[in-house]
Write a protein that holds these residues in place. Structure first.
Motif, PDB file in Angstrom:
ATOM      1  N   GLU A 177       0.824  -1.200   0.000  1.00 18.70           N
ATOM      2  CA  GLU A 177       0.000   0.000   0.000  1.00 18.70           C
ATOM      3  C   GLU A 177       0.863   1.257   0.000  1.00 18.70           C
ATOM      4  O   GLU A 177       1.705   1.453   0.870  1.00 18.70           O
ATOM      5  CB  GLU A 177      -0.914   0.000   1.231  1.00 18.70           C
ATOM      6  CG  GLU A 177      -1.965  -1.102   1.206  1.00 18.70           C
ATOM      7  CD  GLU A 177      -2.999  -0.893   0.114  1.00 18.70           C
ATOM      8  OE1 GLU A 177      -3.271   0.273  -0.211  1.00 18.70           O
ATOM      9  OE2 GLU A 177      -3.519  -1.894  -0.388  1.00 18.70           O
ATOM     10  N   ALA A 178       0.642   2.112  -0.972  1.00 21.72           N
ATOM     11  CA  ALA A 178       1.337   3.394  -0.994  1.00 21.72           C
ATOM     12  C   ALA A 178       0.792   4.272   0.132  1.00 21.72           C
ATOM     13  O   ALA A 178      -0.389   4.223   0.450  1.00 21.72           O
ATOM     14  CB  ALA A 178       1.132   4.078  -2.331  1.00 21.72           C
ATOM     15  N   PRO A 179       1.633   5.076   0.768  1.00 24.99           N
ATOM     16  CA  PRO A 179       1.152   5.900   1.881  1.00 24.99           C
ATOM     17  C   PRO A 179       0.205   7.008   1.449  1.00 24.99           C
ATOM     18  O   PRO A 179      -0.637   7.444   2.203  1.00 24.99           O
ATOM     19  CB  PRO A 179       2.442   6.480   2.473  1.00 24.99           C
ATOM     20  CG  PRO A 179       3.432   6.432   1.351  1.00 24.99           C
ATOM     21  CD  PRO A 179       3.071   5.216   0.550  1.00 24.99           C
ATOM     22  N   LEU A 196      -3.632  10.467   4.779  1.00 20.22           N
ATOM     23  CA  LEU A 196      -4.322  11.757   4.821  1.00 20.22           C
ATOM     24  C   LEU A 196      -5.840  11.606   4.929  1.00 20.22           C
ATOM     25  O   LEU A 196      -6.551  12.611   5.010  1.00 20.22           O
ATOM     26  CB  LEU A 196      -3.982  12.574   3.572  1.00 20.22           C
ATOM     27  CG  LEU A 196      -2.502  12.905   3.373  1.00 20.22           C
ATOM     28  CD1 LEU A 196      -2.285  13.543   2.009  1.00 20.22           C
ATOM     29  CD2 LEU A 196      -2.007  13.824   4.467  1.00 20.22           C
ATOM     30  N   GLU A 197      -6.345  10.382   4.945  1.00 25.70           N
ATOM     31  CA  GLU A 197      -7.789  10.195   4.879  1.00 25.70           C
ATOM     32  C   GLU A 197      -8.514  10.584   6.160  1.00 25.70           C
ATOM     33  O   GLU A 197      -9.688  10.947   6.119  1.00 25.70           O
ATOM     34  CB  GLU A 197      -8.112   8.755   4.492  1.00 25.70           C
ATOM     35  CG  GLU A 197      -7.810   8.468   3.017  1.00 25.70           C
ATOM     36  CD  GLU A 197      -8.128   7.042   2.607  1.00 25.70           C
ATOM     37  OE1 GLU A 197      -8.547   6.250   3.493  1.00 25.70           O
ATOM     38  OE2 GLU A 197      -7.962   6.720   1.422  1.00 25.70           O
ATOM     39  N   ASP A 198      -7.850  10.525   7.297  1.00 28.82           N
ATOM     40  CA  ASP A 198      -8.464  10.944   8.553  1.00 28.82           C
ATOM     41  C   ASP A 198      -8.236  12.442   8.729  1.00 28.82           C
ATOM     42  O   ASP A 198      -7.115  12.881   8.999  1.00 28.82           O
ATOM     43  CB  ASP A 198      -7.859  10.181   9.731  1.00 28.82           C
ATOM     44  CG  ASP A 198      -8.540  10.518  11.056  1.00 28.82           C
ATOM     45  OD1 ASP A 198      -9.331  11.484  11.098  1.00 28.82           O
ATOM     46  OD2 ASP A 198      -8.275   9.829  12.055  1.00 28.82           O
ATOM     47  N   PRO A 199      -9.287  13.271   8.612  1.00 35.19           N
ATOM     48  CA  PRO A 199      -9.076  14.725   8.652  1.00 35.19           C
ATOM     49  C   PRO A 199      -8.694  15.260  10.019  1.00 35.19           C
ATOM     50  O   PRO A 199      -8.326  16.437  10.139  1.00 35.19           O
ATOM     51  CB  PRO A 199     -10.436  15.278   8.203  1.00 35.19           C
ATOM     52  CG  PRO A 199     -11.419  14.213   8.548  1.00 35.19           C
ATOM     53  CD  PRO A 199     -10.691  12.919   8.369  1.00 35.19           C
ATOM     54  N   MET A 272     -18.610  14.014  -3.178  1.00 31.65           N
ATOM     55  CA  MET A 272     -18.036  13.652  -1.877  1.00 31.65           C
ATOM     56  C   MET A 272     -17.066  14.720  -1.399  1.00 31.65           C
ATOM     57  O   MET A 272     -16.585  15.549  -2.170  1.00 31.65           O
ATOM     58  CB  MET A 272     -17.312  12.307  -1.988  1.00 31.65           C
ATOM     59  CG  MET A 272     -16.051  12.343  -2.829  1.00 31.65           C
ATOM     60  SD  MET A 272     -15.312  10.712  -3.053  1.00 31.65           S
ATOM     61  CE  MET A 272     -16.436   9.994  -4.255  1.00 31.65           C
ATOM     62  N   LYS A 273     -16.789  14.689  -0.105  1.00 30.04           N
ATOM     63  CA  LYS A 273     -15.729  15.517   0.458  1.00 30.04           C
ATOM     64  C   LYS A 273     -14.432  14.717   0.462  1.00 30.04           C
ATOM     65  O   LYS A 273     -14.440  13.499   0.671  1.00 30.04           O
ATOM     66  CB  LYS A 273     -16.068  15.947   1.883  1.00 30.04           C
ATOM     67  CG  LYS A 273     -17.180  16.986   1.977  1.00 30.04           C
ATOM     68  CD  LYS A 273     -17.378  17.426   3.422  1.00 30.04           C
ATOM     69  CE  LYS A 273     -18.492  18.463   3.537  1.00 30.04           C
ATOM     70  NZ  LYS A 273     -18.121  19.767   2.974  1.00 30.04           N
ATOM     71  N   SER A 274     -13.327  15.390   0.258  1.00 27.27           N
ATOM     72  CA  SER A 274     -12.030  14.719   0.319  1.00 27.27           C
ATOM     73  C   SER A 274     -11.046  15.628   1.034  1.00 27.27           C
ATOM     74  O   SER A 274     -11.178  16.852   1.015  1.00 27.27           O
ATOM     75  CB  SER A 274     -11.503  14.378  -1.077  1.00 27.27           C
ATOM     76  OG  SER A 274     -11.213  15.565  -1.797  1.00 27.27           O
ATOM     77  N   ARG A 275     -10.067  14.999   1.673  1.00 32.90           N
ATOM     78  CA  ARG A 275      -9.026  15.762   2.376  1.00 32.90           C
ATOM     79  C   ARG A 275      -7.741  15.655   1.565  1.00 32.90           C
ATOM     80  O   ARG A 275      -7.313  14.576   1.171  1.00 32.90           O
ATOM     81  CB  ARG A 275      -8.837  15.172   3.779  1.00 32.90           C
ATOM     82  CG  ARG A 275      -7.974  15.997   4.745  1.00 32.90           C
ATOM     83  CD  ARG A 275      -6.489  15.641   4.690  1.00 32.90           C
ATOM     84  NE  ARG A 275      -5.769  16.316   5.749  1.00 32.90           N
ATOM     85  CZ  ARG A 275      -5.377  15.729   6.890  1.00 32.90           C
ATOM     86  NH1 ARG A 275      -5.652  14.452   7.096  1.00 32.90           N
ATOM     87  NH2 ARG A 275      -4.710  16.415   7.805  1.00 32.90           N
ATOM     88  N   GLY A 276      -7.126  16.783   1.313  1.00 38.57           N
ATOM     89  CA  GLY A 276      -5.884  16.794   0.554  1.00 38.57           C
ATOM     90  C   GLY A 276      -4.897  17.771   1.139  1.00 38.57           C
ATOM     91  O   GLY A 276      -5.253  18.674   1.909  1.00 38.57           O
ATOM     92  N   MET A 277      -3.645  17.574   0.792  1.00 37.23           N
ATOM     93  CA  MET A 277      -2.585  18.497   1.177  1.00 37.23           C
ATOM     94  C   MET A 277      -2.003  19.069  -0.096  1.00 37.23           C
ATOM     95  O   MET A 277      -1.641  18.341  -1.017  1.00 37.23           O
ATOM     96  CB  MET A 277      -1.504  17.765   1.989  1.00 37.23           C
ATOM     97  CG  MET A 277      -0.437  18.691   2.570  1.00 37.23           C
ATOM     98  SD  MET A 277       0.783  19.275   1.379  1.00 37.23           S
ATOM     99  CE  MET A 277       1.543  17.738   0.883  1.00 37.23           C
TER     100      MET A 277
END
Length: 408
Positions: A177-179, A196-199, A272-277
């Motif tokens: 699994e890639a991080p 990053l999936e857990d905001p 959907m909502k997504s969390r990104g950096m």
């Protein structure tokens, strides 16, 4: 789509698009043309040529195009004239690259006689929409193949198994699994998924690749100047540069001072909502500089209207509507507003922040008058008594409302 004869694939040479290349050959029994765009992502692109050749793609069907100047000149800079931010924060680094990639894919399809195009975007994201809206706007009859919506390779392990079965190189870091996943170009780097999936969890420092940690940035501020002509940056510290060189130079300043990091939970177009950096070092500096020169040169009414239009403009880009008539209409209005946006901004860069600390413009562009605004004797240029009538006229309806509330 059994009549697919030749398809142009947006190809990075990575695991996903390498698998897609082989899958297209096996599923559609068609000739595949690969297109790799150099948008300044900072990666060596020639290995993509070798991988495509190894997969049986003819040399004349491999396109690796340097699009950096076109990207900055015709996409990034026009967007920056609008000060575009999606949901008030996101500088649209991924979204603004997609229309250019789509445009070049369609051009290559016409050049080589292909009747289909393909991309590696998943069925959950925004990019599938952006690519395909671009394709159809430029060629309404083009056929589109989106493997992630068709195949049964629904996990990373199945993707790797397919690759190994077909002799496709799987680099060591792709096993397991890639991080997180990344997308990069000259304007930004975005990271999403996995860690990053857990905001609630803070972004690990190792996710950042374009900027130093602001806490470790130099302890001494650095000052730079940016010159603008008609809304576009043309020089840094007095040295004239091309659009791509402007952005590259600002990227280096931003990297050194830890500028342009953004942790965002956004609303995707697909629902959907997504969390990104996001890291947008040069773009963050550019935006501050552009707003700085507009403060001197842009009329209040035009500036306020532009700020009202900006969210709609940014949303159109985010949603993949670059080639829509409404985006072009807004662009015409924005570009018209920039005719006098010419001058120089001085910026202070320090530990993750960029601040406008000075701005100047020639008298033919400047709307700021020190003689009018001064607290000292303005020699009668501005009659302060005029403000009384101005206030009374603007207060008239408020006074009438107040009288009504207290009974007439």
């Amino acid at each position: 789509m059994s009549d697919i004869k030749k398809v142009v694939l947006a190809y990075s040479g990575g695991l996903d698009t390498s698998v897609i290349l082989k899958w297209l050959q096996e599923t559609y029994h068609c000739e595949v043309v690969t297109f790799t765009a150099d948008l300044g992502q900072g990666e060596e692109l020639e290995p993509a040529r070798a991988k495509a050749l190894a997969a049986g793609v003819k040399a004349e069907n491999i396109f690796i195009d340097d699009l950096r100047e076109e990207f900055c000149r015709d996409y990034v800079f026009p967007m920056m004239r609008a000060n575009a931010l999606y949901e008030g924060l996101y500088l649209l680094g991924t979204a603004i690259a997609r229309p250019l990639i789509s445009k070049r894919q369609i051009e290559i399809a016409h050049q080589v006689g292909a009747n289909a195009v393909s991309h590696g975007a998943t069925g959950k994201g925004n990019d599938q929409v952006r690519f395909e809206l671009g394709y159809y706007a430029l060629d309404p009859d083009i056929k589109v193949i989106a493997p992630w919506r068709e195949w049964d390779l629904t996990s990373r392990s199945r993707l790797i198994a397919f690759a190994e079965e077909h002799g496709i190189e799987v680099t060591k870091d792709k096993r397991g699994e890639a991080p997180f996943s990344t997308d990069a170009n000259m304007l930004h780097t975005s990271s999403e998924g996995k860690v990053l999936e857990d905001p609630w969890e803070e972004t690990p420092d190792y996710v950042y690749s374009r900027t130093v940690n602001p806490e470790e940035a130099p302890d001494t501020p650095e000052y730079i100047t940016v010159d603008f002509e008609r809304g576009d940056a043309v020089a840094i510290n007095g040295e004239g540069m091309s659009p791509a060189t402007i952005l590259e130079t600002l990227n280096e300043y931003g990297r050194l001072h830890g500028i342009g990091r953004l942790d965002l939970v956004e609303n995707r177009f697909v629902g959907m909502k997504s969390r990104g950096m996001y890291e947008t070092p040069g773009g963050t500096i550019y935006l501050e500089a552009h707003r700085g020169i507009e403060q001197l040169t842009l009329d209040r009414g035009a500036g306020h209207l532009k700020d009202e239009l900006m969210p709609r403009y940014a949303e159109l880009i985010y949603n993949g509507m670059w080639f829509s008539p409404e985006r072009e209409m807004l662009q015409a209005a924005i570009d018209h507003s920039q005719e006098s946006v010419t001058g120089t901004v001085r910026l202070k860069l320090y530990k993750g922040s960029v601040q406008t600390v000075g701005r100047k413009a020639d008298v033919s562009f400047n709307l700021y008058s020190q003689d009018v605004v001064t607290f000292e004797d303005d020699k009668g240029i501005y009659n302060q008594r005029d403000a009384e009538g101005f206030i009374r006229l603007n207060a008239l309806r408020l006074r009438l409302l107040g009288q009504r509330k207290r009974g007439g």
